[in-house]
Design a protein around this motif. Structure first.
Motif, PDB file in Angstrom:
ATOM      1  N   ARG A  82     -44.735  45.338  18.069  1.00  0.00           N
ATOM      2  CA  ARG A  82     -43.485  44.641  17.801  1.00  0.00           C
ATOM      3  C   ARG A  82     -42.343  45.577  18.184  1.00  0.00           C
ATOM      4  O   ARG A  82     -42.522  46.794  18.278  1.00  0.00           O
ATOM      5  N   VAL A  83     -41.164  44.996  18.409  1.00  0.00           N
ATOM      6  CA  VAL A  83     -39.975  45.773  18.746  1.00  0.00           C
ATOM      7  C   VAL A  83     -38.872  45.349  17.794  1.00  0.00           C
ATOM      8  O   VAL A  83     -38.613  44.150  17.624  1.00  0.00           O
ATOM      9  N   GLY A  84     -38.238  46.333  17.141  1.00  0.00           N
ATOM     10  CA  GLY A  84     -37.251  46.050  16.109  1.00  0.00           C
ATOM     11  C   GLY A  84     -35.950  45.459  16.621  1.00  0.00           C
ATOM     12  O   GLY A  84     -35.578  45.618  17.785  1.00  0.00           O
ATOM     13  N   LYS A  85     -35.250  44.797  15.713  1.00  0.00           N
ATOM     14  CA  LYS A  85     -33.962  44.181  16.052  1.00  0.00           C
ATOM     15  C   LYS A  85     -32.882  45.221  16.328  1.00  0.00           C
ATOM     16  O   LYS A  85     -31.802  44.885  16.835  1.00  0.00           O
ATOM     17  N   ASP A  86     -33.159  46.494  16.000  1.00  0.00           N
ATOM     18  CA  ASP A  86     -32.173  47.541  16.261  1.00  0.00           C
ATOM     19  C   ASP A  86     -32.188  48.020  17.707  1.00  0.00           C
ATOM     20  O   ASP A  86     -31.390  48.883  18.090  1.00  0.00           O
ATOM     21  N   LEU A  87     -33.063  47.457  18.547  1.00  0.00           N
ATOM     22  CA  LEU A  87     -33.072  47.828  19.967  1.00  0.00           C
ATOM     23  C   LEU A  87     -31.769  47.389  20.615  1.00  0.00           C
ATOM     24  O   LEU A  87     -31.442  46.199  20.607  1.00  0.00           O
ATOM     25  N   PRO A  88     -30.980  48.309  21.172  1.00  0.00           N
ATOM     26  CA  PRO A  88     -29.738  47.914  21.845  1.00  0.00           C
ATOM     27  C   PRO A  88     -30.057  47.062  23.083  1.00  0.00           C
ATOM     28  O   PRO A  88     -30.856  47.460  23.919  1.00  0.00           O
ATOM     29  N   MET A  89     -29.439  45.905  23.162  1.00  0.00           N
ATOM     30  CA  MET A  89     -29.699  44.993  24.282  1.00  0.00           C
ATOM     31  C   MET A  89     -28.574  45.081  25.314  1.00  0.00           C
ATOM     32  O   MET A  89     -28.076  44.064  25.800  1.00  0.00           O
ATOM     33  N   ASP A  90     -28.178  46.319  25.660  1.00  0.00           N
ATOM     34  CA  ASP A  90     -27.094  46.519  26.606  1.00  0.00           C
ATOM     35  C   ASP A  90     -27.580  46.626  28.047  1.00  0.00           C
ATOM     36  O   ASP A  90     -26.795  46.811  28.975  1.00  0.00           O
ATOM     37  N   HIS A  91     -28.901  46.532  28.251  1.00  0.00           N
ATOM     38  CA  HIS A  91     -29.454  46.469  29.603  1.00  0.00           C
ATOM     39  C   HIS A  91     -30.818  45.790  29.532  1.00  0.00           C
ATOM     40  O   HIS A  91     -31.399  45.632  28.460  1.00  0.00           O
ATOM     41  N   ALA A  92     -31.328  45.361  30.692  1.00  0.00           N
ATOM     42  CA  ALA A  92     -32.637  44.712  30.745  1.00  0.00           C
ATOM     43  C   ALA A  92     -33.740  45.759  30.609  1.00  0.00           C
ATOM     44  O   ALA A  92     -33.602  46.883  31.104  1.00  0.00           O
ATOM     45  N   TYR A  93     -34.826  45.407  29.936  1.00  0.00           N
ATOM     46  CA  TYR A  93     -35.949  46.320  29.727  1.00  0.00           C
ATOM     47  C   TYR A  93     -37.170  45.843  30.509  1.00  0.00           C
ATOM     48  O   TYR A  93     -37.571  44.684  30.392  1.00  0.00           O
ATOM     49  N   ASP A  94     -37.718  46.730  31.314  1.00  0.00           N
ATOM     50  CA  ASP A  94     -38.986  46.486  32.004  1.00  0.00           C
ATOM     51  C   ASP A  94     -40.063  47.094  31.107  1.00  0.00           C
ATOM     52  O   ASP A  94     -40.470  48.239  31.279  1.00  0.00           O
ATOM     53  N   ALA A  95     -40.503  46.329  30.113  1.00  0.00           N
ATOM     54  CA  ALA A  95     -41.341  46.855  29.036  1.00  0.00           C
ATOM     55  C   ALA A  95     -42.824  46.599  29.300  1.00  0.00           C
ATOM     56  O   ALA A  95     -43.202  45.690  30.040  1.00  0.00           O
ATOM     57  N   PHE A  96     -43.660  47.413  28.668  1.00  0.00           N
ATOM     58  CA  PHE A  96     -45.103  47.299  28.846  1.00  0.00           C
ATOM     59  C   PHE A  96     -45.827  47.795  27.595  1.00  0.00           C
ATOM     60  O   PHE A  96     -45.279  48.532  26.786  1.00  0.00           O
TER      61      PHE A  96
END
Length: 198
Positions: free
Chosen positions: A153-167
Motif C-alpha cells: 500500500r502507499v500512504g496518503k502522505d505521498l506528495p502528488m506533485d509529479h507522476a510516479y513510475d511505480a513498481f
C-alpha cells in the motif's frame, strides 16, 4: 534495467511444475551480495536464461490510503541445472528520472506472507525504503518454482506533485559462472502501477 522490462510471462511452462513455498524457515547468508553481476562481468553478453518470473494481482493503478493490494509472485527454474546460493528479496518503489522527483518507497508498506508462522511480515530497510530479504530455499532445482504472496500500500502522505513510475516485485538471485568468474544472475516477477488520490 527496469523491472517491468525484465518481467517474463510464462504461465504454460510453470502451470504443472513442483513448487517450493517461500516461507522456508531457514535464514540465508548473503554470499551473492559480495559478487559482481554476470551481466557486468560479461559486458552485457550474459543473460538470464534460467529464472523465469510471473505475477498475478498487481493492478495498473492503486488508490493512496490504508487499503492493501495483494499479489502472488512466482519464480521458476526453467534450466537443466540447480540454481545455487539462491536468495529472494522483494521491493516497492518508483523510478526517478528527473531532478526533484522522489522514490515513493518510504511512503509505502510492503509485506510477505510467512507460511510457517501464518502471519504477514513487514519489509523495511534501515533507511526507510519498503524492501528487504524474503525467506526461501537455498537452491532451486530444475523445473522447481518458488511462490510468494505479497501485499503493498502507499500512504496518503505521498506528495502528488509529479507522476510516479511505480513498481513492486520479487527478485530471485543465484550464483553462476562466466569464464571462470563467479557472478550473480537475477530474475524478477512483479508489475508496474500508478498511484492516484482517492
Amino acid at each position: 534495467m527496469k523491472l517491468r522490462h525484465a518481467l517474463s510471462v510464462s504461465a504454460a511452462t510453470t502451470a504443472l511444475l513442483p513448487m517450493v513455498l517461500a516461507a522456508a524457515p531457514t535464514a540465508q547468508a548473503a554470499p551473492a551480495a559480495e559478487l559482481p553481476s554476470c551481466y557486468d562481468v560479461s559486458n552485457g553478453q550474459h543473460h538470464n536464461n534460467a529464472l523465469v518470473g510471473r505475477s498475478f494481482g498487481v493492478p495498473a493503478s492503486i488508490t493512496l490510503g490504508t487499503h492493501w493490494t495483494t499479489y502472488t509472485a512466482t519464480l521458476t527454474n526453467t534450466s537443466p541445472k540447480v540454481l545455487k546460493s539462491f536468495e529472494l528479496s522483494a521491493k516497492l518503489g518508483s523510478y526517478v528520472y528527473n531532478e526533484g522527483e522522489r522514490d515513493l518507497s518510504p511512503y509505502g508498506d510492503l509485506q510477505y506472507w510467512d507460511t510457517s508462522q501464518r502471519a504477514w511480515k513487514t519489509l523495511r530497510e534501515a533507511g526507510g525504503d519498503a524492501r528487504g530479504a524474503v525467506p526461501g530455499p537455498k537452491a532451486l532445482k530444475p523445473r522447481e518454482s518458488v511462490h510468494v504472496q505479497l501485499r503493498f500500500r502507499v500512504g496518503k502522505d505521498l506528495p502528488m506533485d509529479h507522476a510516479y513510475d511505480a513498481f513492486t516485485g520479487l527478485t530471485g538471485t543465484f550464483v553462476d559462472r562466466y569464464r571462470n568468474t563467479d557472478c550473480t544472475v537475477s530474475g524478477d516477477a512483479g508489475g508496474s502501477f500508478s498511484p492516484r488520490e482517492g
